[in-house]
Motif scaffolding. Structure first.
Motif, PDB file in Angstrom:
ATOM      1  N   SER A   1      19.683   3.735  -9.320  1.00 19.71           N
ATOM      2  CA  SER A   1      19.330   4.118  -7.952  1.00 19.71           C
ATOM      3  C   SER A   1      17.828   4.299  -7.769  1.00 19.71           C
ATOM      4  CB  SER A   1      20.057   5.413  -7.566  1.00 19.71           C
ATOM      5  OG  SER A   1      21.442   5.197  -7.438  1.00 19.71           O
ATOM      6  N   ALA A   2      17.171   4.886  -8.776  1.00 20.68           N
ATOM      7  CA  ALA A   2      15.731   5.108  -8.648  1.00 20.68           C
ATOM      8  C   ALA A   2      14.986   3.792  -8.490  1.00 20.68           C
ATOM      9  CB  ALA A   2      15.218   5.878  -9.864  1.00 20.68           C
ATOM     10  N   ALA A   3      15.460   2.749  -9.152  1.00 16.12           N
ATOM     11  CA  ALA A   3      14.795   1.448  -9.074  1.00 16.12           C
ATOM     12  C   ALA A   3      15.055   0.755  -7.749  1.00 16.12           C
ATOM     13  CB  ALA A   3      15.260   0.557 -10.226  1.00 16.12           C
ATOM     14  N   THR A   4      16.239   0.961  -7.174  1.00 12.64           N
ATOM     15  CA  THR A   4      16.585   0.259  -5.940  1.00 12.64           C
ATOM     16  C   THR A   4      16.094   0.964  -4.684  1.00 12.64           C
ATOM     17  OG1 THR A   4      18.749   1.365  -5.871  1.00 12.64           O
ATOM     18  CG2 THR A   4      18.634  -0.770  -6.985  1.00 12.64           C
ATOM     19  N   LEU A   5      15.830   2.270  -4.770  1.00 13.82           N
ATOM     20  CA  LEU A   5      15.434   3.011  -3.576  1.00 13.82           C
ATOM     21  C   LEU A   5      14.188   2.422  -2.939  1.00 13.82           C
ATOM     22  CD1 LEU A   5      15.671   5.322  -1.578  1.00 13.82           C
ATOM     23  CD2 LEU A   5      14.460   6.788  -3.229  1.00 13.82           C
ATOM     24  N   ARG A   6      13.171   2.150  -3.727  1.00 17.65           N
ATOM     25  CA  ARG A   6      11.934   1.610  -3.179  1.00 17.65           C
ATOM     26  C   ARG A   6      12.169   0.269  -2.479  1.00 17.65           C
ATOM     27  NH1 ARG A   6       7.136   3.712  -4.671  1.00 17.65           N
ATOM     28  NH2 ARG A   6       7.259   5.543  -6.001  1.00 17.65           N
ATOM     29  N   ALA A   7      12.985  -0.572  -3.098  1.00 15.40           N
ATOM     30  CA  ALA A   7      13.261  -1.874  -2.484  1.00 15.40           C
ATOM     31  C   ALA A   7      13.937  -1.702  -1.133  1.00 15.40           C
ATOM     32  CB  ALA A   7      14.117  -2.723  -3.410  1.00 15.40           C
TER      33      ALA A   7
ATOM     34  N   THR B   1       0.815  -1.210   0.000  1.00 11.46           N
ATOM     35  CA  THR B   1       0.000   0.000   0.000  1.00 11.46           C
ATOM     36  C   THR B   1       0.851   1.264   0.000  1.00 11.46           C
ATOM     37  OG1 THR B   1      -1.725  -1.196   1.208  1.00 11.46           O
ATOM     38  CG2 THR B   1      -1.884   1.190   1.159  1.00 11.46           C
ATOM     39  N   VAL B   2       1.873   1.341   0.857  1.00 14.69           N
ATOM     40  CA  VAL B   2       2.663   2.571   0.917  1.00 14.69           C
ATOM     41  C   VAL B   2       3.489   2.773  -0.341  1.00 14.69           C
ATOM     42  CG1 VAL B   2       2.774   2.590   3.429  1.00 14.69           C
ATOM     43  CG2 VAL B   2       4.617   1.480   2.135  1.00 14.69           C
ATOM     44  N   ARG B   3       3.754   1.703  -1.091  1.00 13.93           N
ATOM     45  CA  ARG B   3       4.542   1.832  -2.318  1.00 13.93           C
ATOM     46  C   ARG B   3       3.855   2.685  -3.377  1.00 13.93           C
ATOM     47  NH1 ARG B   3       7.259  -1.324  -5.593  1.00 13.93           N
ATOM     48  NH2 ARG B   3       9.429  -1.301  -4.965  1.00 13.93           N
ATOM     49  N   VAL B   4       2.571   2.976  -3.184  1.00 18.84           N
ATOM     50  CA  VAL B   4       1.878   3.887  -4.090  1.00 18.84           C
ATOM     51  C   VAL B   4       2.492   5.285  -3.999  1.00 18.84           C
ATOM     52  CG1 VAL B   4      -0.328   5.028  -4.531  1.00 18.84           C
ATOM     53  CG2 VAL B   4      -0.275   2.589  -4.037  1.00 18.84           C
ATOM     54  N   GLY B   5       3.050   5.621  -2.848  1.00 18.21           N
ATOM     55  CA  GLY B   5       3.580   6.961  -2.635  1.00 18.21           C
ATOM     56  C   GLY B   5       4.935   7.183  -3.288  1.00 18.21           C
ATOM     57  N   ALA B   6       5.351   8.446  -3.268  1.00 14.71           N
ATOM     58  CA  ALA B   6       6.651   8.831  -3.813  1.00 14.71           C
ATOM     59  C   ALA B   6       7.740   8.479  -2.814  1.00 14.71           C
ATOM     60  CB  ALA B   6       6.677  10.325  -4.105  1.00 14.71           C
ATOM     61  N   ALA B   7       8.766   7.748  -3.258  1.00  8.32           N
ATOM     62  CA  ALA B   7       9.861   7.319  -2.391  1.00  8.32           C
ATOM     63  C   ALA B   7      10.946   8.396  -2.347  1.00  8.32           C
ATOM     64  CB  ALA B   7      10.444   6.007  -2.902  1.00  8.32           C
ATOM     65  N   GLN B   8      11.384   8.734  -1.144  1.00  5.43           N
ATOM     66  CA  GLN B   8      12.421   9.746  -0.958  1.00  5.43           C
ATOM     67  C   GLN B   8      13.383   9.308   0.134  1.00  5.43           C
ATOM     68  OE1 GLN B   8       9.855  13.035   0.105  1.00  5.43           O
ATOM     69  NE2 GLN B   8       9.690  13.738  -2.010  1.00  5.43           N
ATOM     70  N   ALA B   9      14.639   9.708   0.020  1.00  2.00           N
ATOM     71  CA  ALA B   9      15.631   9.422   1.059  1.00  2.00           C
ATOM     72  C   ALA B   9      16.736  10.455   0.975  1.00  2.00           C
ATOM     73  CB  ALA B   9      16.207   8.021   0.888  1.00  2.00           C
TER      74      ALA B   9
ATOM     75  N   GLY C   1       7.190  12.388 -13.047  1.00  2.00           N
ATOM     76  CA  GLY C   1       8.032  13.548 -12.802  1.00  2.00           C
ATOM     77  C   GLY C   1       8.895  13.388 -11.577  1.00  2.00           C
ATOM     78  N   ARG C   2       8.316  12.812 -10.497  1.00  2.00           N
ATOM     79  CA  ARG C   2       9.114  12.594  -9.283  1.00  2.00           C
ATOM     80  C   ARG C   2      10.202  11.562  -9.529  1.00  2.00           C
ATOM     81  NH1 ARG C   2       3.937  13.426  -6.595  1.00  2.00           N
ATOM     82  NH2 ARG C   2       3.475  11.212  -6.860  1.00  2.00           N
ATOM     83  N   ALA C   3       9.877  10.521 -10.317  1.00  4.11           N
ATOM     84  CA  ALA C   3      10.879   9.494 -10.601  1.00  4.11           C
ATOM     85  C   ALA C   3      12.026  10.077 -11.412  1.00  4.11           C
ATOM     86  CB  ALA C   3      10.218   8.347 -11.365  1.00  4.11           C
ATOM     87  N   ALA C   4      11.723  10.991 -12.321  1.00  2.00           N
ATOM     88  CA  ALA C   4      12.767  11.597 -13.136  1.00  2.00           C
ATOM     89  C   ALA C   4      13.697  12.474 -12.305  1.00  2.00           C
ATOM     90  CB  ALA C   4      12.143  12.421 -14.253  1.00  2.00           C
ATOM     91  N   ASP C   5      13.150  13.013 -11.206  1.00  2.94           N
ATOM     92  CA  ASP C   5      13.953  13.879 -10.338  1.00  2.94           C
ATOM     93  C   ASP C   5      14.792  13.098  -9.360  1.00  2.94           C
ATOM     94  OD1 ASP C   5      12.896  16.082 -11.572  1.00  2.94           O
ATOM     95  OD2 ASP C   5      11.302  16.373 -10.078  1.00  2.94           O
ATOM     96  N   THR C   6      14.518  11.799  -9.225  1.00  2.00           N
ATOM     97  CA  THR C   6      15.244  10.979  -8.233  1.00  2.00           C
ATOM     98  C   THR C   6      16.677  10.747  -8.640  1.00  2.00           C
ATOM     99  OG1 THR C   6      13.193   9.845  -7.665  1.00  2.00           O
ATOM    100  CG2 THR C   6      15.254   8.807  -6.999  1.00  2.00           C
TER     101      THR C   6
END
Length: 298
Positions: free
Chosen positions: A155-161, A10-18, A293-298
């Protein structure tokens, strides 16, 4: 039913940030936000400040903000209002002297609700991982730190994991350390069976009657028990799950809305679009564009 896995989906729907934060005195205050996140203390010591008594944190300790409540990390115990607000955004760490250093990660659910299972837990959870029993937690933290400090291709692909893994480990260990606390479980096998059907087959033309048959219960008794254990009526929960799954597909695939609709139980893309707008406050197209857009900025 594996509730932790459902929380992560469920939370994976959100934008991932770190980001990595190096903080000097007096500390920093985080405003309330829509979502869930965590802080991992890497160096130095600090205090977690929130609604209750301040909690002392050492290197390795992890703080989980289950539903995005306001809180702060301070060099000394203090009132939350005494701490300055953090500057938001993807910013590099302060190069100057620091009293303590921590990793910060979150899923921002700007167009969705925090999972009910997290909303039933305390707003702020502090965990001191047992490295002898769970050495894998330290490995996950090391991977996340490397990801944040030295981004590499992919990095964008691994951040969520990595965020998923941290959340899983924190929830597991908090549960182990707080066995007397109420843990959101679905105890009745009939309700658990109905939830499995909803999760695995959201495309099915469910009604309360059909779900009660899957649960092996009379309709009225099933509806009452489901609402009591899950916190929502069966059809309300079904709609939320379908739209959460649609949001995940919009974020993670390039499938058209016409293809997504039957996968999540809607007869047409127009029906899905109307329901999605009611739930998330934006159209599916705008939701997908914002996520891209958020993924492109990651």
């Amino acid at each position: 039913m594996d509730l932790i896995s459902e929380v992560i989906r469920t939370v994976r729907v959100g934008a991932a940030q770190a980001r990595l934060i190096r903080q000097d005195a007096p500390g920093v205050r985080f405003p309330a936000f829509a979502g869930s996140g965590f802080h991992i203390v890497l160096h130095g010591v600090c205090w977690l400040v929130g609604d209750g008594d301040p909690v002392f944190l050492r290197p390795g300790d992890i703080v989980l903000t289950t539903a995005g409540g306001a809180h702060g990390l301070s060099e000394t115990p203090c009132d939350l209002a005494d701490l300055p607000l953090i500057e938001m955004g993807d910013l590099p760490p302060n190069p100057g002297p620091a009293s303590f250093e921590f990793l910060c990660g979150n899923y921002r659910l700007d167009h969705a609700r925090t999972p009910r299972y997290l909303r039933t837990l305390p707003g702020l959870i502090a965990v001191s991982p047992d490295e002898e029993r769970h050495p894998e937690t330290r490995a996950v933290i090391s991977l996340l730190a490397a990801h944040v400090t030295k981004p590499q291709p992919g990095s964008a692909a691994t951040l969520r994991a990595l965020l998923d893994l941290v959340l899983v480990h924190v929830l597991r260990q908090w549960h182990e350390q707080n066995t007397t606390e109420t843990w959101p479980e679905v105890a009745h096998p009939g309700v658990a069976a109905a939830l499995r059907e909803i999760h695995e087959n959201p495309h099915h033309p469910w009604t309360v009657g059909r779900l009660s048959e899957a649960a092996g219960m009379p309709r009225a008794a099933f509806s009452r028990l489901f609402t009591a254990e899950v916190g929502e009526a069966p059809m309300t929960y079904l709609t939320g799950w379908r739209l959460s799954r649609a949001a995940q597909l919009l974020r993670e695939t390039d499938a058209s809305l016409a293809r997504i609709a039957p996968q999540v139980g809607y007869s047409t893309e127009f029906a899905l679009s109307a329901a999605f707008r009611r739930e998330y406050g934006v159209s599916p197209g705008r939701f997908r564009s914002a996520a891209a857009g958020r993924a492109a900025d990651t």
